[in-house]
Motif scaffolding. Structure first.
Motif, short mmCIF file in Angstrom:
data_model
loop_
_atom_site.label_atom_id
_atom_site.label_comp_id
_atom_site.label_asym_id
_atom_site.label_seq_id
_atom_site.Cartn_x
_atom_site.Cartn_y
_atom_site.Cartn_z
N LEU A 279 0.82 -1.21 0.00
CA LEU A 279 0.00 0.00 0.00
C LEU A 279 0.86 1.26 0.00
O LEU A 279 0.42 2.32 0.40
CB LEU A 279 -0.94 0.00 1.21
CG LEU A 279 -2.06 -1.05 1.19
CD1 LEU A 279 -2.88 -0.98 2.48
CD2 LEU A 279 -2.96 -0.86 -0.02
N ALA A 282 0.45 3.80 -5.70
CA ALA A 282 -0.66 3.34 -6.54
C ALA A 282 -0.27 2.09 -7.33
O ALA A 282 -1.08 1.18 -7.50
CB ALA A 282 -1.08 4.46 -7.50
N GLN A 285 -0.27 -0.82 -4.99
CA GLN A 285 -1.65 -1.19 -4.71
C GLN A 285 -2.25 -1.98 -5.87
O GLN A 285 -3.02 -2.92 -5.68
CB GLN A 285 -2.48 0.07 -4.43
CG GLN A 285 -3.92 -0.21 -3.99
CD GLN A 285 -4.86 -0.42 -5.16
OE1 GLN A 285 -4.64 0.13 -6.23
NE2 GLN A 285 -5.89 -1.21 -4.93
N ARG A 288 -1.05 -5.39 -5.53
CA ARG A 288 -1.82 -6.04 -4.46
C ARG A 288 -3.16 -6.54 -4.99
O ARG A 288 -3.59 -7.65 -4.69
CB ARG A 288 -2.02 -5.04 -3.32
CG ARG A 288 -2.95 -5.49 -2.20
CD ARG A 288 -3.21 -4.31 -1.27
NE ARG A 288 -4.26 -4.57 -0.30
CZ ARG A 288 -4.06 -4.87 0.98
NH1 ARG A 288 -2.83 -4.95 1.45
NH2 ARG A 288 -5.08 -5.09 1.78
N ALA A 289 -3.82 -5.72 -5.81
CA ALA A 289 -5.12 -6.09 -6.34
C ALA A 289 -5.02 -7.21 -7.38
O ALA A 289 -5.95 -8.00 -7.53
CB ALA A 289 -5.80 -4.87 -6.95
#
Length: 530
Positions: A279, A282, A285, A288-289
């Motif tokens: 996190l 961007a 992230q 991560r997604a």
């Protein structure tokens, strides 16, 4: 049919038109090319018998197309090649169609509006399923037309097309069921394609292992084989996909009737302990997604590469007719009848797969915008250019990781069977994936920047059309200038051919230029919803 149900049916058909037309073209064209190509490659009975001896009983070939029952005839060959390949495409179509018509409608909130207009959930569900069945009928018709154009008899062609279309029914049922289980469209697709992967694995094991033939009865892809078009048909097997599809669709409808709209049987982990990894930015992230998706792609392609390496040792050049050698030379794969040549040729499939992965990553960026999460990110000190460049960098890194993985695992499988191919050679073959993937990544990003709502169709359409044209154009004897319009024609089949550095650099340059234009276009347009 009630007016409301008719309106829902027409709307579902309209929503599915692009996907259905694309698959129908694939079904029809592939069926036609296989029939015509077989006659050209094997003009005499002696050539066909030589093919049976050298290829039809080969584990490396069965891995792709299934069990060959009667490939000495044009019809039997088409049942093997067309049925084996299009059955997998039919499974993908069934899952995509059902999840789009059911779970995606709920996730977008449109289903709530439909149900607010005094339409029952049963009516909405049955309208969506009927639309899928009508689309499956169109695929059946497209395959039938392709086979008839290839001068095959009507009755047997209709039966072969029915065997393929029966797979759509079962996987539409699977897609409908996972749409009730999963709370999101993405999870539903992952579950549906995982089921398709298991079905394919069971079919492969049954086809390459003589003692496991019974596993065909446990998979819809095996049922399509057991129908035996053009080779002693057994129509009674149709009861299996009909019963399985009806049972899955009925179970999905039952679950839909008792659960709350917008939810799934599987609950999200809202109360799970906080996880703060990835996190920091961007791009982190986004990783991560996408990490689950990356693992799924890696597991699928890695496992596929390992098995291909294992079965490559069974390829033999014995009995290959001269006519076939001429046809293979048109594809630049004249040495496919050796283990090294076979591995060189099948790496083109990995080029296709990694290119599709790149397009999927641009699709993920589009979903982030459609779900209005991007608005929140851009409200922070984050520029549009930085965000899109980060997503493209992540896609490029993922494509590189997948390419490296398939190179290593293909070598490991081949080396374990004594095939004379080195790790640097398979890594060089895997490097072929990157120029093409980066080219299509740039083009997909450009489509996303200019026409975001149509970007997925444009990106996947470009990749699919380019790959199909490489096969079709070569086999049909199209002029070399036209065949070379596709980037797949400029891939050097390592290790039997040298790596084409000039072509690779040109593709990377075009992809980078498209990406630069995409960033500029994205900076100037407004954000769009779903």
């Amino acid at each position: 049919m009630r007016p409301a149900a008719e309106a829902l049916l027409l709307r579902a058909l309209k929503d599915a038109r692009t996907r259905t037309i694309a698959f129908a073209l694939l079904f029809g064209l592939y069926a036609y090319v296989q029939a015509v190509g077989y006659r050209h490659a094997y003009p005499t009975l002696a050539d066909r018998l030589a093919f049976v001896r050298s290829f039809a009983g080969n584990d490396a070939i069965r891995f792709f197309y299934g069990y060959p029952y009667d490939v000495a005839s044009v019809g039997g060959y088409c049942a093997w090649r067309v049925g084996g390949t299009l059955a997998i495409a039919a499974a993908a179509f069934g899952v995509l169609a059902a999840v789009r018509a059911l779970r995606a409608e709920e996730e977008s909130g449109r289903m709530e509006l439909v149900l607010a207009n005094l339409v029952s959930r049963r009516t909405a569900y049955l309208s969506a399923i009927l639309a899928i069945l009508l689309c499956a009928a169109l695929l059946w018709l497209a395959e039938l037309v392709g086979l008839l154009a290839g001068a095959l008899p009507l009755g047997e062609s209709a039966y072969l097309a029915l065997a393929t279309a029966s797979v759509v029914l079962v996987f539409a049922g699977i897609g409908a069921l996972v749409s009730q289980l999963a709370p999101t469209r993405r999870l539903a697709l992952e579950l549906g394609f995982a089921a398709a992967g298991i079905a394919l694995l069971l079919r492969v094991i049954a086809d390459v292992s003589g003692g496991a033939a019974f596993l065909r009865w446990l998979t819809p892809l095996g049922w399509a084989e057991l129908l035996r078009p053009f080779a002693g048909p057994d129509p009674a097997v149709l009861l299996a996909p009909a019963a399985a599809g009806a049972l899955l669709l009925a179970l999905a409808m039952r679950i839909a009737a008792v659960r709350d709209i917008g939810t799934g049987v599987l609950r999200p982990r809202d109360t799970a302990a906080p996880r703060l990894a990835l996190l920091s930015s961007a791009t982190a992230q986004a990783l991560r997604a996408e990490r689950v998706s990356l693992l799924v792609w890696g597991g699928a392609l890695g496992g596929f590469a390992l098995v291909l390496g294992l079965v490559s040792a069974s390829v033999s050049s014995a009995g290959i007719p001269q006519s076939l050698r001429r046809e293979l030379s048109r594809l630049g794969s004249g040495s496919i009848a050796t283990p090294r040549g076979y591995l060189a040729f099948v790496f083109v499939f990995f080029v296709l797969a990694v290119s599709l992965f790149a397009c999927a990553q641009v699709g993920a960026a589009r979903r982030e915008e459609a779900e209005e999460r991007l608005e929140t990110l851009l409200a922070l000190p984050l520029s549009r250019a930085r965000w899109l460049c980060g997503r493209l960098a992540l896609a490029s890194a993922g494509a590189a990781a997948l390419s490296l993985l398939v190179g290593v695992l293909a070598w490991a499988g081949a080396a374990s069977q004594g095939v004379g191919i080195s790790l640097p050679q398979t890594l060089q073959a895997a490097a072929n994936c990157m120029p093409v993937a980066l080219l299509f990544l740039g083009l997909a990003a450009l489509a996303y920047a200019l026409v975001p709502r149509a970007s997925a169709g444009i990106a996947y359409g470009l990749v699919t059309a380019s790959y199909v044209w490489q096969l079709v154009g070569s086999l049909l004897g199209a002029p070399k200038l036209l065949v070379e319009l596709t980037p797949f024609a400029h891939v050097g089949l390592v290790p039997v051919q040298p790596f084409r550095l000039g072509a690779a650099l040109a593709m990377v340059a075009i992809g980078l230029l498209a990406a630069v234009v995409a960033v500029g276009g994205f900076r100037r347009r407004d954000l769009l919803g779903a």
